[in-house]
Motif scaffolding. Structure first.
Motif, short mmCIF file in Angstrom:
data_model
loop_
_atom_site.label_atom_id
_atom_site.label_comp_id
_atom_site.label_asym_id
_atom_site.label_seq_id
_atom_site.Cartn_x
_atom_site.Cartn_y
_atom_site.Cartn_z
N SER A 22 -10.42 -11.78 -10.27
CA SER A 22 -10.98 -10.66 -9.56
C SER A 22 -12.39 -10.66 -9.50
O SER A 22 -13.52 -11.38 -9.88
CB SER A 22 -10.84 -9.51 -10.65
N LEU B 132 0.69 1.27 -4.34
CA LEU B 132 -0.44 1.32 -5.19
C LEU B 132 -0.44 2.79 -5.56
O LEU B 132 -1.59 3.08 -6.27
CB LEU B 132 -1.34 1.33 -3.97
N SER B 133 0.42 3.57 -5.64
CA SER B 133 0.40 4.86 -6.19
C SER B 133 0.30 4.46 -7.79
O SER B 133 0.08 5.44 -8.58
CB SER B 133 1.28 5.76 -5.70
N ARG C 297 -6.75 -3.17 -12.58
CA ARG C 297 -6.76 -2.03 -13.74
C ARG C 297 -5.56 -1.41 -13.80
O ARG C 297 -4.74 -1.34 -12.81
CB ARG C 297 -7.98 -0.99 -13.05
N ARG D 163 -3.14 1.71 -14.16
CA ARG D 163 -2.90 2.90 -13.56
C ARG D 163 -1.81 3.43 -14.23
O ARG D 163 -1.99 3.71 -15.44
CB ARG D 163 -2.88 2.76 -12.08
N PRO E 229 -1.74 -3.81 -13.91
CA PRO E 229 -2.35 -4.33 -12.80
C PRO E 229 -1.36 -5.48 -12.38
O PRO E 229 -0.91 -6.18 -12.92
CB PRO E 229 -3.75 -4.97 -13.30
N HIS F 121 0.11 0.82 -9.23
CA HIS F 121 -0.33 -0.24 -9.43
C HIS F 121 -1.74 -0.48 -8.88
O HIS F 121 -1.62 0.03 -7.77
CB HIS F 121 0.64 -1.59 -9.26
N GLN F 122 -2.61 -0.92 -9.51
CA GLN F 122 -3.69 -1.62 -8.88
C GLN F 122 -4.17 -3.07 -9.16
O GLN F 122 -3.12 -3.62 -9.84
CB GLN F 122 -4.97 -0.69 -9.66
N GLN G 124 0.91 -1.26 -0.02
CA GLN G 124 -0.03 -0.01 0.18
C GLN G 124 0.79 1.29 0.01
O GLN G 124 0.57 2.41 -0.72
CB GLN G 124 -1.01 -0.07 1.22
#
Length: 104
Positions: free
Chosen positions: A100, A24-25, A31, A33, A37, A27-28, A20
């Protein structure tokens, strides 16, 4: 075929905190980013030879990469130790056989 075992529960919490904070800035889970992903990364690399794949992903996490997923490079993650990078790689590869929530 190498089976990737997820880390113990306490280790999982620490790992998810690290993901996190550091990942996460860009990668998701499912989806795109800035970067690809997580599940797409897992699906690309999970079929490879186990230890070589783990070492490769660990290096990519720590040293960064360029051109593997398009024009935007992944910067080196200097704050992530080798052990942490390996734990992230193991976790990533464990996602290859999961589905998912969006596809259910």
């Amino acid at each position: 075929m190498l089976i990737f075992n997820p880390p113990a529960k306490a280790d999982t919490v620490a790992l998810m905190d690290l993901v996190q904070a550091q990942c996460l800035s860009c990668h998701q889970m499912d989806r795109k980013r800035v970067g690809p992903p997580f599940r797409e990364i897992a699906q690309r690399y999970a079929p490879g030879p186990g230890q070589e794949t783990l070492a490769y992903l660990q290096r990519q996490i720590q040293q960064g990469s360029r051109g593997n997923w398009g024009a935007i490079p992944m910067p080196a993650q200097n704050r992530i130790s080798a052990d942490q990078a390996q734990a992230i790689a193991v976790w990533l590869l464990s996602l290859a056989n999961t589905t998912s929530k969006e596809s259910s």
